[in-house]
Design a protein around this motif. Structure first.
Motif, PDB file in Angstrom:
ATOM      1  N   ASP A  82     -11.000  11.858  15.015  1.00  0.00           N
ATOM      2  CA  ASP A  82     -10.829  13.243  14.802  1.00  0.00           C
ATOM      3  C   ASP A  82     -11.650  12.885  13.423  1.00  0.00           C
ATOM      4  O   ASP A  82     -11.496  11.820  12.611  1.00  0.00           O
ATOM      5  N   ALA A  83     -13.174  13.299  13.679  1.00  0.00           N
ATOM      6  CA  ALA A  83     -14.104  13.091  12.778  1.00  0.00           C
ATOM      7  C   ALA A  83     -13.688  12.880  11.222  1.00  0.00           C
ATOM      8  O   ALA A  83     -13.634  11.645  10.444  1.00  0.00           O
ATOM      9  N   GLY A  84     -12.899  14.159  10.767  1.00  0.00           N
ATOM     10  CA  GLY A  84     -12.524  14.702   9.702  1.00  0.00           C
ATOM     11  C   GLY A  84     -11.017  13.137   9.068  1.00  0.00           C
ATOM     12  O   GLY A  84     -11.636  13.067   7.968  1.00  0.00           O
ATOM     13  N   LEU A  85     -10.109  13.598   9.685  1.00  0.00           N
ATOM     14  CA  LEU A  85      -9.140  12.455   9.186  1.00  0.00           C
ATOM     15  C   LEU A  85      -9.446  11.042   9.943  1.00  0.00           C
ATOM     16  O   LEU A  85      -9.398  10.013   8.555  1.00  0.00           O
ATOM     17  N   GLU A  86     -10.433  10.807  10.130  1.00  0.00           N
ATOM     18  CA  GLU A  86     -11.120   9.241  10.440  1.00  0.00           C
ATOM     19  C   GLU A  86     -11.878   9.079   9.060  1.00  0.00           C
ATOM     20  O   GLU A  86     -12.019   7.440   8.388  1.00  0.00           O
ATOM     21  N   SER A  87     -12.487   9.698   8.696  1.00  0.00           N
ATOM     22  CA  SER A  87     -13.172   9.437   8.001  1.00  0.00           C
ATOM     23  C   SER A  87     -12.630   9.687   5.608  1.00  0.00           C
ATOM     24  O   SER A  87     -12.887   8.823   5.603  1.00  0.00           O
ATOM     25  N   LEU A  88     -11.318  10.212   6.198  1.00  0.00           N
ATOM     26  CA  LEU A  88     -10.115  10.594   5.540  1.00  0.00           C
ATOM     27  C   LEU A  88      -9.233   8.874   5.111  1.00  0.00           C
ATOM     28  O   LEU A  88      -9.696   8.521   4.448  1.00  0.00           O
ATOM     29  N   GLN A  89      -9.624   8.265   6.228  1.00  0.00           N
ATOM     30  CA  GLN A  89      -8.926   7.060   6.239  1.00  0.00           C
ATOM     31  C   GLN A  89      -9.482   6.288   6.040  1.00  0.00           C
ATOM     32  O   GLN A  89      -9.434   5.360   5.344  1.00  0.00           O
ATOM     33  N   ALA A  90     -11.143   5.911   6.142  1.00  0.00           N
ATOM     34  CA  ALA A  90     -11.789   5.321   5.931  1.00  0.00           C
ATOM     35  C   ALA A  90     -12.209   5.319   4.192  1.00  0.00           C
ATOM     36  O   ALA A  90     -12.153   4.164   3.844  1.00  0.00           O
ATOM     37  N   ILE A  91     -12.209   6.207   3.813  1.00  0.00           N
ATOM     38  CA  ILE A  91     -12.081   6.429   2.114  1.00  0.00           C
ATOM     39  C   ILE A  91     -10.873   5.514   1.440  1.00  0.00           C
ATOM     40  O   ILE A  91     -10.638   5.606  -0.026  1.00  0.00           O
ATOM     41  N   ARG A  92      -9.743   6.052   1.960  1.00  0.00           N
ATOM     42  CA  ARG A  92      -8.449   5.299   1.194  1.00  0.00           C
ATOM     43  C   ARG A  92      -8.017   4.327   1.349  1.00  0.00           C
ATOM     44  O   ARG A  92      -8.013   3.898   2.798  1.00  0.00           O
ATOM     45  N   THR A  93      -7.703   3.565   0.762  1.00  0.00           N
ATOM     46  CA  THR A  93      -7.438   1.891   0.077  1.00  0.00           C
ATOM     47  C   THR A  93      -6.024   2.103   0.214  1.00  0.00           C
ATOM     48  O   THR A  93      -5.083   2.312  -0.508  1.00  0.00           O
ATOM     49  N   THR A  94      -5.197   1.268   1.182  1.00  0.00           N
ATOM     50  CA  THR A  94      -3.725   0.888   0.949  1.00  0.00           C
ATOM     51  C   THR A  94      -3.818  -0.472   1.036  1.00  0.00           C
ATOM     52  O   THR A  94      -4.581  -1.897   1.691  1.00  0.00           O
ATOM     53  N   GLY A  95      -2.410  -1.003   0.321  1.00  0.00           N
ATOM     54  CA  GLY A  95      -1.998  -2.303  -0.350  1.00  0.00           C
ATOM     55  C   GLY A  95      -1.336  -2.574   0.956  1.00  0.00           C
ATOM     56  O   GLY A  95      -0.355  -1.809   1.389  1.00  0.00           O
ATOM     57  N   GLU A  96      -0.920  -4.387   1.545  1.00  0.00           N
ATOM     58  CA  GLU A  96       0.448  -4.552   2.286  1.00  0.00           C
ATOM     59  C   GLU A  96       1.277  -4.894   1.547  1.00  0.00           C
ATOM     60  O   GLU A  96       0.972  -5.602  -0.176  1.00  0.00           O
ATOM     61  N   ILE A  97       2.664  -4.728   1.898  1.00  0.00           N
ATOM     62  CA  ILE A  97       3.901  -5.445   1.073  1.00  0.00           C
ATOM     63  C   ILE A  97       4.576  -5.691   2.267  1.00  0.00           C
ATOM     64  O   ILE A  97       4.317  -5.524   3.559  1.00  0.00           O
ATOM     65  N   ARG A  98       5.042  -6.730   2.066  1.00  0.00           N
ATOM     66  CA  ARG A  98       5.420  -8.154   2.780  1.00  0.00           C
ATOM     67  C   ARG A  98       6.758  -8.568   2.186  1.00  0.00           C
ATOM     68  O   ARG A  98       6.956  -8.476   1.617  1.00  0.00           O
ATOM     69  N   PRO A  99       7.703  -8.949   3.345  1.00  0.00           N
ATOM     70  CA  PRO A  99       8.969 -10.009   2.949  1.00  0.00           C
ATOM     71  C   PRO A  99       8.535 -10.281   2.942  1.00  0.00           C
ATOM     72  O   PRO A  99       7.761 -11.923   3.306  1.00  0.00           O
ATOM     73  N   GLY A 100       8.928 -11.654   1.472  1.00  0.00           N
ATOM     74  CA  GLY A 100       8.908 -13.002   1.137  1.00  0.00           C
ATOM     75  C   GLY A 100      10.864 -13.464   1.374  1.00  0.00           C
ATOM     76  O   GLY A 100      10.755 -13.365   2.461  1.00  0.00           O
ATOM     77  N   ARG A 101      10.713 -14.848   0.779  1.00  0.00           N
ATOM     78  CA  ARG A 101      11.740 -15.407   0.910  1.00  0.00           C
ATOM     79  C   ARG A 101      12.990 -13.853   1.432  1.00  0.00           C
ATOM     80  O   ARG A 101      13.734 -13.911  -0.138  1.00  0.00           O
ATOM     81  N   ASN A 102      14.051 -14.560   1.939  1.00  0.00           N
ATOM     82  CA  ASN A 102      15.563 -14.116   2.046  1.00  0.00           C
ATOM     83  C   ASN A 102      15.535 -12.436   2.191  1.00  0.00           C
ATOM     84  O   ASN A 102      16.048 -11.755   2.129  1.00  0.00           O
ATOM     85  N   VAL A 103      14.240 -11.983   2.568  1.00  0.00           N
ATOM     86  CA  VAL A 103      14.123 -10.824   2.888  1.00  0.00           C
ATOM     87  C   VAL A 103      13.633 -10.427   4.753  1.00  0.00           C
ATOM     88  O   VAL A 103      12.072 -10.891   4.702  1.00  0.00           O
TER      89      VAL A 103
END
Ligand SMILES: Cc1cc2nc3c(=O)[nH]c(=O)nc-3n(C[C@H](O)[C@H](O)[C@H](O)COP(=O)(O)OP(=O)(O)OC[C@H]3O[C@@H](n4cnc5c(N)ncnc54)[C@H](O)[C@@H]3O)c2cc1C
Length: 444
Positions: free
Chosen positions: A335-356
């Motif tokens: 889907d050209a619309g959503l694909e290009s939208l996805q391309a300009i969005r920036t996401t960060g990662e959230i990760r489990p650390g100690r005892n999570v």
């Protein structure tokens, strides 16, 4: 057929998502449910304990569900009952079958996965002994007692101390069944502390932590179980085994998010949760496909399921508007619309650390991204849900990025059976890309 937003599953997650999608302006919102009724697991949960956080009231499961069914119906949400979704595709088509509609395909602006979870069966455990009648999962027994009006037996043992098993220990006792014991292999209970108190201690039902069922006895009908403590490797200690007579064994040994449709669609799954990897807008790795509730991870309280559903519904409505403006172009499945939208969005990662053990969401949309769906969840607060790996006392829950601590919360006790939430101020998150937020539970 076309829908702006199609919701798969009419449990509390799906109903909240449908209500939120309507509130956010989506025109045609369709909830597809395979059962004959809406509400998901809630119609069989006739005990109280639902809605304390969302409504500030103590409701039964059916009461909680009814509020959302009524609101969805009056908002104009359409329901397709007794309709089983067979396939979801990356170009946002939903294929379903039912006795009323036959085989139908819906082309959707956005899709919300809200299929809940299923119980882990006996086959997933290594339980030596015979295979007599009288062994049920706790949820099946709950359905028998609360919906069908049938008792599974007269003397019961429950394996596993998850919330469903604890609730059933109390329910069976109230119905006159002698609940002999709840047996848990871990050294700590699997369910909520309030359920240990209200469902076991208040009824003098013994809880054996660090024990398991080492043998099932009985030819046709269950006659009893052998119970033994386990060593550090979780192997039963045969010399300490004893026999408990019973005609019923309930298994409350875990819930598995229902993700066959998600996996077949190519949606990225998190092995720690068994559900899709999602952003804080509850969007999966496939643009325009969202997920909420127990399909994402097993929640402890329905109120949190509702919160997820609300976020997913609002964000899906926003995505559906983008999809409506930019019709599917190019090769099939893209889907050209959503694909290009996805391309300009920036996401960060959230990760489990100690005892999570895990965190949800696993990604967050970076503050300042001027895209329509972000508006729904772009409040300043980023809420992260998590479960600890091990119980601990006098600890600190810490959220950090690149060695810098953004949030610290003191905790007297943390337990794997209890979901935790921590809020982070988005404005405190540095805008450099690449670094992940890490959530840890550390010594005080
Ligand atoms: C025994 C028990 C006791 C509980 N007690 C409490 C309590 O005291 N307090 C509390 O707050 N919470 C409690 N909960 C938790 C709460 O009920 C759940 O967290 C909540 O129901 C999860 O909502 P959901 O919509 O994600 O999933 P579900 O309620 O499981 O709904 C999922 C729906 O999706 C449908 N579906 C799945 N696949 C398809 C498909 N392919 N096509 C169409 N439809 C599909 C299913 O039929 C189902 O209706 C309890 C849960 C259980 C099981």
């Amino acid at each position: 057929m076309r829908a702006d937003v199609a919701v798969i599953g009419g449990g509390p997650a799906g109903l909240a998502a449908a209500v939120a999608a309507k509130r956010a302006g989506a025109e045609r919102v369709v909830v597809i449910e395979r059962d004959v009724r809406l509400g998901g697991i809630l119609p069989q949960c006739i005990h109280t304990g639902f809605g304390l956080k969302w409504f500030g009231e103590e409701l039964t499961g059916p009461e909680y569900a009814a509020r959302f069914v009524d609101e969805a119906a009056s908002a104009g949400v359409e329901f397709m009952l007794e309709t089983m979704v067979l396939e979801v595709t990356q170009d946002r088509r939903v294929a379903a079958v039912s006795p009323h509609h036959g085989f139908v395909v819906l082309q959707c602006g956005a899709i919300i996965l809200a299929m809940g979870c299923r119980e882990r069966p006996r086959g997933a455990l290594v339980l030596p002994g015979t295979r007599p009648v009288g062994i049920f999962t706790a949820g099946t027994a709950q359905r028998l007692v609360n919906i069908e009006g049938v008792l599974p037996g007269r003397q019961a043992v429950i394996l596993g101390s998850g919330d469903v098993g604890l609730i059933m220990a109390r329910r069976l006792t109230l119905e006159g069944v002698k609940v002999q014991a709840v047996v848990e292999i871990m050294t700590y209970p699997g369910g909520l502390a309030r359920n240990i108190q209200q469902c076991l201690r208040d009824f003098d039902i013994p809880l054996y932590l660090g024990h398991t069922i080492s043998r099932i006895h009985g030819r046709d009908r269950l006659e009893g179980v052998s119970v033994a403590p386990v060593d550090d490797a979780k192997v039963p200690i045969a010399s300490a085994e004893w026999f408990i007579p019973c005609d019923t064994l309930l298994l409350s040994v875990g819930l598995i998010p229902e993700n066959e449709l998600s996996a077949a669609c190519g949606i990225e799954l998190d092995p720690a949760t068994g559900g899709p990897v999602v952003t804080d807008e509850m969007e999966t790795s496939v643009p325009g496909i969202f997920a909420c509730g127990n399909v994402v991870h097993v929640h402890d309280l329905v109120d949190h399921v509702t919160e997820d559903g609300m976020v997913a519904g609002a964000a899906a409505a926003a995505r559906a508007r983008v999809a409506a403006r930019t019709p599917v172009l190019g090769e099939a499945g893209k889907d050209a619309g959503l694909e290009s939208l996805q391309a300009i969005r920036t996401t960060g990662e959230i990760r489990p650390g100690r005892n999570v053990r895990y965190v949800v969401p696993q990604r967050f949309v970076r503050h300042g991204d001027a895209v329509p769906a972000a508006a729904a969840a772009a409040a300043r607060t980023l809420t992260i849900s998590l479960r600890p790996s091990e119980p601990a006392e006098n600890v600190v829950l810490e959220v950090s990025i690149a060695g810098r601590v953004l949030r610290r919360q003191r905790k007297q006790k943390v337990r794997p059976g209890e979901m935790m939430q921590v809020n982070v101020d988005r404005l405190a998150i540095p805008s450099e890309k690449g670094d992940a937020l890490t959530v840890s539970i550390v010594e005080r």
